[in-house]
Design an enzyme around this catalytic site. Structure first.
Site, PDB file in Angstrom:
ATOM      1  N   LYS A 148       0.830  -1.218   0.000  1.00  0.00           N
ATOM      2  CA  LYS A 148       0.000   0.000   0.000  1.00  0.00           C
ATOM      3  C   LYS A 148       0.869   1.274   0.000  1.00  0.00           C
ATOM      4  CE  LYS A 148      -2.383  -0.837   3.780  1.00  0.00           C
ATOM      5  NZ  LYS A 148      -1.809  -2.126   4.198  1.00  0.00           N
ATOM      6  N   ARG A 156      -9.577   1.090   9.156  1.00  0.00           N
ATOM      7  CA  ARG A 156      -9.062  -0.247   9.437  1.00  0.00           C
ATOM      8  C   ARG A 156     -10.153  -1.166   9.986  1.00  0.00           C
ATOM      9  NH1 ARG A 156      -3.359   0.382   8.832  1.00  0.00           N
ATOM     10  NH2 ARG A 156      -2.263  -1.278   9.872  1.00  0.00           N
ATOM     11  N   ARG A 158      11.718  -7.100   4.745  1.00  0.00           N
ATOM     12  CA  ARG A 158      11.795  -5.714   4.260  1.00  0.00           C
ATOM     13  C   ARG A 158      12.602  -4.809   5.188  1.00  0.00           C
ATOM     14  NH1 ARG A 158       5.833  -2.816   4.719  1.00  0.00           N
ATOM     15  NH2 ARG A 158       5.711  -2.887   6.982  1.00  0.00           N
ATOM     16  N   ARG A 160      11.537  -2.453  10.495  1.00  0.00           N
ATOM     17  CA  ARG A 160      10.518  -1.853  11.357  1.00  0.00           C
ATOM     18  C   ARG A 160      10.337  -2.716  12.592  1.00  0.00           C
ATOM     19  NH1 ARG A 160       5.134  -0.120   8.109  1.00  0.00           N
ATOM     20  NH2 ARG A 160       4.198  -1.155   9.894  1.00  0.00           N
ATOM     21  N   ARG A 179      -0.540  -8.891  13.274  1.00  0.00           N
ATOM     22  CA  ARG A 179      -1.099  -7.858  12.381  1.00  0.00           C
ATOM     23  C   ARG A 179      -1.972  -8.495  11.303  1.00  0.00           C
ATOM     24  NH1 ARG A 179       4.217  -5.414  10.529  1.00  0.00           N
ATOM     25  NH2 ARG A 179       3.028  -3.980   9.235  1.00  0.00           N
TER      26      ARG A 179
HETATM   27  P1  AMP Z   1       0.736   0.410   9.018  1.00  0.00           P
HETATM   28  O1  AMP Z   1       1.988   1.188   8.773  1.00  0.00           O
HETATM   29  O2  AMP Z   1      -0.447   0.947   8.266  1.00  0.00           O
HETATM   30  O3  AMP Z   1       0.944  -1.072   8.823  1.00  0.00           O
HETATM   31  O4  AMP Z   1       0.351   0.620  10.568  1.00  0.00           O
HETATM   32  C1  AMP Z   1       1.242   0.237  11.601  1.00  0.00           C
HETATM   33  C2  AMP Z   1       0.467   0.129  12.917  1.00  0.00           C
HETATM   34  O5  AMP Z   1      -0.123   1.401  13.256  1.00  0.00           O
HETATM   35  C3  AMP Z   1      -0.696  -0.844  12.916  1.00  0.00           C
HETATM   36  O6  AMP Z   1      -0.284  -2.184  13.156  1.00  0.00           O
HETATM   37  C4  AMP Z   1      -1.556  -0.284  14.055  1.00  0.00           C
HETATM   38  O7  AMP Z   1      -1.005  -0.609  15.308  1.00  0.00           O
HETATM   39  C5  AMP Z   1      -1.405   1.220  13.865  1.00  0.00           C
HETATM   40  N1  AMP Z   1      -2.433   1.790  12.945  1.00  0.00           N
HETATM   41  C6  AMP Z   1      -2.220   2.343  11.716  1.00  0.00           C
HETATM   42  N2  AMP Z   1      -3.387   2.778  11.178  1.00  0.00           N
HETATM   43  C7  AMP Z   1      -4.350   2.483  12.076  1.00  0.00           C
HETATM   44  C8  AMP Z   1      -5.765   2.664  12.091  1.00  0.00           C
HETATM   45  N3  AMP Z   1      -6.431   3.226  11.066  1.00  0.00           N
HETATM   46  N4  AMP Z   1      -6.450   2.238  13.200  1.00  0.00           N
HETATM   47  C9  AMP Z   1      -5.811   1.677  14.238  1.00  0.00           C
HETATM   48  N5  AMP Z   1      -4.478   1.465  14.291  1.00  0.00           N
HETATM   49  C10 AMP Z   1      -3.740   1.864  13.219  1.00  0.00           C
END
Ligand code: AMP
Length: 218
Positions: free
Chosen positions: A13, A90, A129, A162, A173
């Site tokens: 994404k 989400r 990654r 990360r 996740r």
């Molecule tokens: P991402 O970089 O989008 O994979 O997000 C990393 C982490 O941030 C996720 O595993 C969640 O802990 C938190 N996170 C990101 N976006 C959201 C969201 N819309 N709602 C809740 N937690 C989020």
């Protein structure tokens, strides 16, 4: 144009968001990037969310909605062409709150792009990654395996894993994605907004599929 990008963690994404944002000249809003930046700066918000992000759980909806409201209302001048959401909504509650927020602002969601990749491929991708600690460019295993210096080819920033890309957190996740985020596919499909895109193959190929899909649907 207002676009939401859906897909499991590691579906690509973030990478595709940059291409779409450039092509349509629309800002890219990544809730994950916003949260990681708050954590890095050790702000009160960062301290509140760090445990959720570290363990792969979703940050509570009220916190996320506040962030999104602030982003959209404070930056309306920059959003004249629309914007692209990456990592939000989400779950169904966030999707409904987002719909209400857009209505209040007199805006409407145009398209939801769902990038599909299977679970085994995702575990492989995320486990290997690396991300540039400065410009956030994402490197896959094949990109970094022969690099001795492990620094970003664009800005010389240090490449890091990360902290939530460890195998246990990746699995958590993915479970959270299956339980909470996947139902959004059906939700947006019913609204007639969904564009499914196969996320296998090169970045370029996936970008092409997205652009063709968007052209066909407009
Ligand atoms: P991402 O970089 O989008 O994979 O997000 C990393 C982490 O941030 C996720 O595993 C969640 O802990 C938190 N996170 C990101 N976006 C959201 C969201 N819309 N709602 C809740 N937690 C989020």
């Amino acid at each position: 144009m207002i676009i939401v990008l859906l897909g499991a963690p590691g579906a690509g994404k973030g990478t595709q968001a940059k291409k779409i944002s450039k092509k349509f000249n629309i800002p890219h809003i990544s809730t994950g990037d916003i949260l990681r930046s708050e954590i890095k700066k050790n702000t009160p918000l960062g301290r509140k969310v760090i445990e959720f992000v570290r363990s792969g759980r979703l940050v509570p909806d009220d916190i996320i909605i506040k962030i999104i409201k602030k982003e959209i209302t404070n930056n309306r001048g920059n959003f004249k062409n629309g914007f692209l959401m990456d990592g939000f909504p989400r779950n169904l509650k966030q999707a409904r709150l987002f719909l209400n927020l857009l209505r209040e602002l007199g805006l409407k969601l145009d398209r939801v792009i769902n990038i599909t990749v299977d679970r085994n491929e995702i575990i492989k991708r995320l486990g290997s990654r690396r991300v540039c600690s400065r410009c956030k460019k994402v490197y896959k295993y094949d990109d970094v395996k022969d690099m001795e210096d492990k620094v970003c080819r664009e800005c010389r920033g240090e490449l890091k894993k990360r902290s939530d890309d460890s195998i246990d957190v990746i699995k958590k996740r993915l479970d959270v994605y299956e339980d909470e985020t996947k139902p959004l596919i059906e939700y947006y499909n019913k609204e007639g907004l969904l564009l499914d895109v196969d996320g296998k193959g090169s970045e370029k190929k996936v970008t092409e599929r997205i652009f063709i899909g968007l052209d066909d649907s407009m």
